[in-house]
Every structure is written in C-alpha cells, then in structure tokens.
Scaffold this active site. Structure first.
Site, PDB file in Angstrom:
ATOM      1  N   ARG A   1       0.852  -1.187   0.000  1.00 51.12           N
ATOM      2  CA  ARG A   1       0.000   0.000   0.000  1.00 51.12           C
ATOM      3  C   ARG A   1       0.887   1.236   0.000  1.00 51.12           C
ATOM      4  NH1 ARG A   1      -3.598  -2.886  -1.022  1.00 51.12           N
ATOM      5  NH2 ARG A   1      -5.766  -2.906  -0.260  1.00 51.12           N
TER       6      ARG A   1
ATOM      7  N   GLU B   1      -3.019   7.794  -6.231  1.00 51.45           N
ATOM      8  CA  GLU B   1      -3.137   6.866  -7.359  1.00 51.45           C
ATOM      9  C   GLU B   1      -4.192   7.347  -8.346  1.00 51.45           C
ATOM     10  OE1 GLU B   1      -3.853   3.132  -5.379  1.00 51.45           O
ATOM     11  OE2 GLU B   1      -1.722   2.862  -4.924  1.00 51.45           O
TER      12      GLU B   1
ATOM     13  N   HIS C   1      -1.215   0.238  -9.241  1.00 56.87           N
ATOM     14  CA  HIS C   1      -2.005  -0.594  -8.342  1.00 56.87           C
ATOM     15  C   HIS C   1      -2.783  -1.663  -9.115  1.00 56.87           C
ATOM     16  CE1 HIS C   1      -3.863  -0.366  -4.046  1.00 56.87           C
ATOM     17  NE2 HIS C   1      -3.682  -1.622  -4.441  1.00 56.87           N
TER      18      HIS C   1
END
Length: 359
Positions: free
Chosen positions: A261, A290, A309
């Site tokens: 993360r 992100e 991601h």
C-alpha cells in the site's frame, strides 16, 4: 482465512426468520459473478447506486440497507462513500461492510465496531495475482526490461552491455510480511533459486518457516537482502516504515519492490536513495496518490518500473473477489460468522442488532 471459533453463529433458522434483506454497492467495476450469486438468492436484493451521487440523494434506500459492498480503493471511492461515522448515520439498519480486497482503507473499522457493524475483507482472493506481479517487477527491474523497451522505442545508439542486468538466482529476497501474498511470493521465488528470508511481527518463527522463509529481524533483513519486497498491511505502525533510515540500512545496490500500500514507504526517501545510487532500482505498484502525477520524481528515473495498483487486477482475481465477497455477505446475513472478519469484538453488539433488525 481467519478462524473465529470463539464466536457463536446465530441460530440455523435465522435465514428462514429474517425475510427480505438488502445489500448495496456503487457502480464501480465488479465481475459479473457477484450479481450472479445474488440472483440465486431472491430474498437478498442487490442495489447499485451511482458513485457520482451522494448519500443524501438516496436517503430512503440507505435507511433500509443491511450490508454495504465497498471498494478498497481509496482514490477511486469518494470520501462521502467511505464506511465511516457519517455514512453510518445514513444507514441505521446497516449490519455489515465488505471490502473488495484485502485492504480496507475506505472503512473506519473503529466507527463500525462502535456501531455494532461487522467489517470483512477478501484477504487471499488476489494473492496469486499479486505474487506473480511481484515476481514480474523483480524480473523487470533486475533484468532492466522496461529500460530496454523504452530505449529501443526512443532510438539512438547504445550497446547491449549498456543494459546489462543481473540474475535472480542465488540472490537473497527479504519479505516484509508473509501472509497470503508473501507466502506465495516465497514459493515462486524459490523456483527462481532465491534464498528467502522474512520479517513478520504478527507470526512466530515456526510459522514463518512453514511458509517458506527463514525468520529474521527487520534490521537483519535490510542488511542481507538483495531484494526487499513489501507485503504488510497499511496501518498506524507501518506508515513510513520505510523512511530514509530504512533505505540507508539496505544493502548497497539492492532493489526495492512494493505491491503493498502507498504510505508504507516514503516516496521522497526512495527517490533520494535511487538518485544517490545507493539502491540499484525499484518496482512500485502502489502510491501515495493513485495514479501518481506524470511528473512524479520516481517516474523520471530509468531504473524504476512502475505500475498503477494493478498487481491484483486480473480476470481471475476479480472473479475471486466478487464471488468471495458475495458468498461471505450472504452467509453473514444468514447468521453465520464471516470467515474473514476484521472486528470480532463487534460480534456481541452485532448479534443484538441482527435480532432486532432482522427478527
């Protein structure tokens, strides 16, 4: 899968007594298997609300819902739809919240616990996909694959030796966290001839060994690893775990990889460690914001392999997540103890609310 054997399921007749129940989600991408699971249970309604809307736009619907299926992606879910105290005020009959991955950045677990709302995730559903992606980043950075691709596309004179990489074989891989994903990374890494060590404060030494790694302290891991890969959760004690001091403690010329993360590593400190030459490269799938802006300093470095991601974004993982989430919520609304429950301390108050709300 977490076991909560100390929790007592509600009566087996709960399903027959409880009648019609309601689950809501936002109109973000979900595999069709989720809808198919609910179609098999006409007594449980699945309602999809527009992500661009606000809770106030659906006051009547939200007063009636019993479960919330929420995305784990904090930058794709508007804060007004986070499962926090504000949303709970709109959902007086809400019994449980289910995230669409192992993370729960969009859920205030403490607020849910105080309200007697269960929180559950889908830990393990995308483990194989993330593990494969992790190995892809290791290979890509170590063999300089992205750098070679970019230079070929740009053109210009350079020799093959200008892009000389290294083998994984015989190197030491240090895993920070060896849960669902970390243990699969260890298994894949051994097939490449990597020596695997791991640090995980949540596990004892024997469990780490059983999962395919030699247990070590974090300082030893940083000093010995040729590649450090993060697989720990984002929580209060892991924020900025990898700061300037941690990167300085890593072996000179080592690689840093993360599919965990954003926020666990300092992006500024990592940039400095790469620019100084202390670290040889990095593979990054998770970011503070992100997607990261195009002018992000890390995206300007040729020895950084970057993804957005997407480690767990495969057809197989998304199907697993949708299926697991639906089946777990259905079982919970039927009175069962959810297998991936994050706040078991909420169970006593939850059972009282369940009986009052569903009968």
């Amino acid at each position: 899968m977490t076991q909560h054997s100390e929790l007592t399921p509600l009566s087996s007749s709960a399903r027959q007594r409880s009648g019609h129940r309601s689950v809501f989600r936002l109109d973000v991408w979900y595999d069709v298997s989720m809808q198919q699971r609910y179609a098999d249970r006409p007594d449980i309604a699945l309602t999809t609300l527009p992500v661009a809307s606000a809770p106030e736009d659906h006051a009547d619907t939200l007063r009636q819902v019993h479960a919330y299926q929420v995305s784990s992606a904090k930058d794709e879910t508007p804060a007004r739809w986070f499962a926090d105290a504000k949303l709970l005020a709109h959902t007086p009959n809400l019994l449980c919240v289910s995230t669409s991955g192992s993370g729960y950045d969009t859920v205030d677990v403490e607020a849910c616990t105080r309200a007697g709302v269960l929180v559950m995730n889908q830990a393990g559903a995308n483990a194989q996909s993330v593990a494969e992606h992790t190995l892809g980043l290791m290979l890509g950075v170590n063999k300089r694959l992205a750098e070679s691709d970019h230079r070929l596309r740009r053109g210009g004179e350079f020799s093959r030796e200008d892009l000389m990489g290294r083998e994984l074989y015989g190197k030491t891989l240090g895993l920070v966290g060896i849960g669902h994903i970390g243990r699969r990374v260890a298994e894949l890494a051994r097939a490449f001839g990597l020596d695997v060590i791991a640090h995980d404060p949540l596990l004892d030494a024997e469990t780490i060994r059983q999962r395919g790694a030699r247990p070590v302290t974090l300082p030893v891991l940083l000093a010995e690893s040729d590649i450090v890969s993060l697989h720990c959760p984002r929580q209060a004690d892991t924020l900025d775990l990898f700061d300037a001091r941690a990167f300085a403690a890593m072996k000179p010329g080592a690689l840093f990889v993360t599919t965990a993360r954003g926020g666990i590593h300092s992006e500024a400190a990592l940039t400095a460690a790469l620019e100084s030459g202390h670290l040889a490269g990095a593979g990054i799938d998770v970011w503070d914001v992100e997607p990261p802006p195009r002018d992000h300093p890390l995206l300007q470095l040729p020895n950084v392999m970057a993804t957005y991601h997407t480690a767990g974004v495969t057809r197989e993982a998304r199907r697993n997540i949708a299926t697991w989430a639906a089946e777990q919520l259905i079982a919970t609304l039927d009175g069962q103890v959810p297998p991936r429950l994050l706040n078991p301390e909420a169970w006593p108050r939850y059972t009282e609310r369940y009986r009052r709300i569903l009968g």
